[in-house]
Design an enzyme around this catalytic site. Structure first.
Site, PDB file in Angstrom:
ATOM      1  N   LYS A  12      82.732  88.680  61.500  1.00 31.47           N
ATOM      2  CA  LYS A  12      81.938  89.234  62.519  1.00 31.47           C
ATOM      3  C   LYS A  12      82.873  89.902  63.391  1.00 31.47           C
ATOM      4  O   LYS A  12      84.124  89.765  63.724  1.00 31.47           O
ATOM      5  CB  LYS A  12      80.890  88.174  62.901  1.00 31.47           C
ATOM      6  N   TYR A  52      69.383  91.859  59.174  1.00 32.21           N
ATOM      7  CA  TYR A  52      68.993  90.586  59.966  1.00 32.21           C
ATOM      8  C   TYR A  52      67.428  90.737  59.997  1.00 32.21           C
ATOM      9  O   TYR A  52      66.844  90.130  60.683  1.00 32.21           O
ATOM     10  CB  TYR A  52      69.545  90.475  61.259  1.00 32.21           C
ATOM     11  N   PHE A  60      66.213  86.342  69.927  1.00 29.52           N
ATOM     12  CA  PHE A  60      67.528  87.152  69.920  1.00 29.52           C
ATOM     13  C   PHE A  60      68.071  88.170  69.061  1.00 29.52           C
ATOM     14  O   PHE A  60      68.836  88.197  68.790  1.00 29.52           O
ATOM     15  CB  PHE A  60      68.652  85.817  69.763  1.00 29.52           C
ATOM     16  N   ARG A 105      83.780  77.978  62.073  1.00 31.25           N
ATOM     17  CA  ARG A 105      83.084  78.176  63.403  1.00 31.25           C
ATOM     18  C   ARG A 105      83.732  77.256  64.430  1.00 31.25           C
ATOM     19  O   ARG A 105      83.915  77.765  65.751  1.00 31.25           O
ATOM     20  CB  ARG A 105      81.662  78.023  63.219  1.00 31.25           C
ATOM     21  N   ASN A 115      79.723  83.776  66.711  1.00 28.70           N
ATOM     22  CA  ASN A 115      80.405  82.528  65.891  1.00 28.70           C
ATOM     23  C   ASN A 115      81.237  82.877  64.734  1.00 28.70           C
ATOM     24  O   ASN A 115      81.289  82.012  63.745  1.00 28.70           O
ATOM     25  CB  ASN A 115      79.161  81.665  65.438  1.00 28.70           C
ATOM     26  N   HIS A 118      79.572  85.010  58.992  1.00 30.77           N
ATOM     27  CA  HIS A 118      78.267  84.828  58.349  1.00 30.77           C
ATOM     28  C   HIS A 118      78.429  84.417  56.895  1.00 30.77           C
ATOM     29  O   HIS A 118      79.196  84.783  56.378  1.00 30.77           O
ATOM     30  CB  HIS A 118      77.386  86.318  58.420  1.00 30.77           C
ATOM     31  N   GLU A 129      71.733  90.345  50.021  1.00 32.67           N
ATOM     32  CA  GLU A 129      72.948  90.589  50.909  1.00 32.67           C
ATOM     33  C   GLU A 129      74.044  91.235  50.189  1.00 32.67           C
ATOM     34  O   GLU A 129      74.576  92.093  50.905  1.00 32.67           O
ATOM     35  CB  GLU A 129      73.250  89.461  51.916  1.00 32.67           C
TER      36      GLU A 129
HETATM   37  P1  ADP Z   1      73.421  81.193  60.327  1.00 33.89           P
HETATM   38  O1  ADP Z   1      74.340  82.514  60.657  1.00 33.89           O
HETATM   39  O2  ADP Z   1      74.309  79.837  60.610  1.00 33.89           O
HETATM   40  O3  ADP Z   1      72.782  81.229  59.174  1.00 33.89           O
HETATM   41  P2  ADP Z   1      70.895  81.755  61.471  1.00 33.89           P
HETATM   42  O4  ADP Z   1      70.452  82.434  60.564  1.00 33.89           O
HETATM   43  O5  ADP Z   1      69.968  80.821  62.319  1.00 33.89           O
HETATM   44  O6  ADP Z   1      72.333  81.244  61.350  1.00 33.89           O
HETATM   45  O7  ADP Z   1      70.991  82.968  62.866  1.00 33.89           O
HETATM   46  C1  ADP Z   1      71.758  84.022  62.417  1.00 33.89           C
HETATM   47  C2  ADP Z   1      72.752  84.528  63.530  1.00 33.89           C
HETATM   48  O8  ADP Z   1      71.857  84.769  64.764  1.00 33.89           O
HETATM   49  C3  ADP Z   1      73.753  83.267  63.866  1.00 33.89           C
HETATM   50  O9  ADP Z   1      74.913  83.318  63.075  1.00 33.89           O
HETATM   51  C4  ADP Z   1      73.969  83.796  65.299  1.00 33.89           C
HETATM   52  O10 ADP Z   1      74.978  84.656  65.457  1.00 33.89           O
HETATM   53  C5  ADP Z   1      72.864  84.128  66.020  1.00 33.89           C
HETATM   54  N1  ADP Z   1      71.926  83.131  66.607  1.00 33.89           N
HETATM   55  C6  ADP Z   1      71.465  82.077  66.005  1.00 33.89           C
HETATM   56  N2  ADP Z   1      70.773  81.166  66.991  1.00 33.89           N
HETATM   57  C7  ADP Z   1      70.961  81.830  68.055  1.00 33.89           C
HETATM   58  C8  ADP Z   1      70.484  81.624  69.316  1.00 33.89           C
HETATM   59  N3  ADP Z   1      69.621  80.493  69.577  1.00 33.89           N
HETATM   60  N4  ADP Z   1      70.810  82.506  70.249  1.00 33.89           N
HETATM   61  C9  ADP Z   1      71.573  83.583  70.237  1.00 33.89           C
HETATM   62  N5  ADP Z   1      71.973  83.957  68.744  1.00 33.89           N
HETATM   63  C10 ADP Z   1      71.951  83.164  67.773  1.00 33.89           C
HETATM   64 MG    MG Z   2      71.540  82.504  58.369  1.00 33.33          MG
END
Ligand code: ADP
Ligand code: MG
Length: 136
Positions: A12, A52, A60, A105, A115, A118, A129
């Site tokens: 990212k 997304y 968010f 991470r 973070n 992805h 994807e």
């Molecule tokens: P992951 O990337 O671990 O699969 P998610 O699919 O739940 O997590 O979320 C996608 C992305 O959205 C996360 O990697 C993070 O960058 C962002 N994100 C997730 N939860 C939050 C939150 N509570 N506040 C801000 N950004 C978030």
């Molecule tokens: Mg995810």
């Protein structure tokens, strides 16, 4: 039993910006992932919104799409036995504060939104994807 899989990985903007691309790739290689396709791109906001789309109802979502389209990213297809789950384990929890020691991470993530990486979360999403970035 063989379950060779491909998953989509993204380095990212926060990590590309801090020149962590080679470091993160070397972690994948060390963990026996094969990087079968890769490219560096910068998404338009509209493209990030499509990528997304599963998160469109989340509070968010808008910030997330602004962020993913804020700078260059490195998109990779990673191949390994059980690549999808193995990559999720190697990445660690979404929130770097909750990620286990030794995960990407934990080591590089700045915050729950920045973070660093992805990774696809299911075979179905991995296919969608990978096609999003690499369908010719
Ligand atoms: P992951 O990337 O671990 O699969 P998610 O699919 O739940 O997590 O979320 C996608 C992305 O959205 C996360 O990697 C993070 O960058 C962002 N994100 C997730 N939860 C939050 C939150 N509570 N506040 C801000 N950004 C978030
Ligand atoms: Mg995810």
């Amino acid at each position: 039993m063989s379950n060779m899989e491909e998953t989509l990985s993204i380095i990212k903007p926060d990590a590309v910006e801090r020149n962590l691309e080679e470091k993160i790739k070397s972690i994948f290689i060390k963990n026996n992932f094969q990087i079968t396709r890769q490219k560096k791109v910068k998404l338009e906001k509209k493209e990030a919104e499509i990528f997304y789309k599963v998160h469109e109802t989340k509070p968010f979502y808008n910030e997330l799409c602004n962020y993913l389209s804020s700078g260059p990213i490195v998109v990779m297809v990673l191949k390994k036995q059980n690549a999808i789950l193995e990559n999720r384990k190697l990445m660690g929890a979404t929130d770097p504060l909750e990620a286990e020691v030794g995960t990407i991470r934990k080591e590089f993530g700045i915050s729950i939104d920045k973070n660093s990486v992805h990774g696809s979360d299911s075979p179905e999403n991995a296919k969608t994807e990978i096609d999003f970035f690499f369908k010719n």
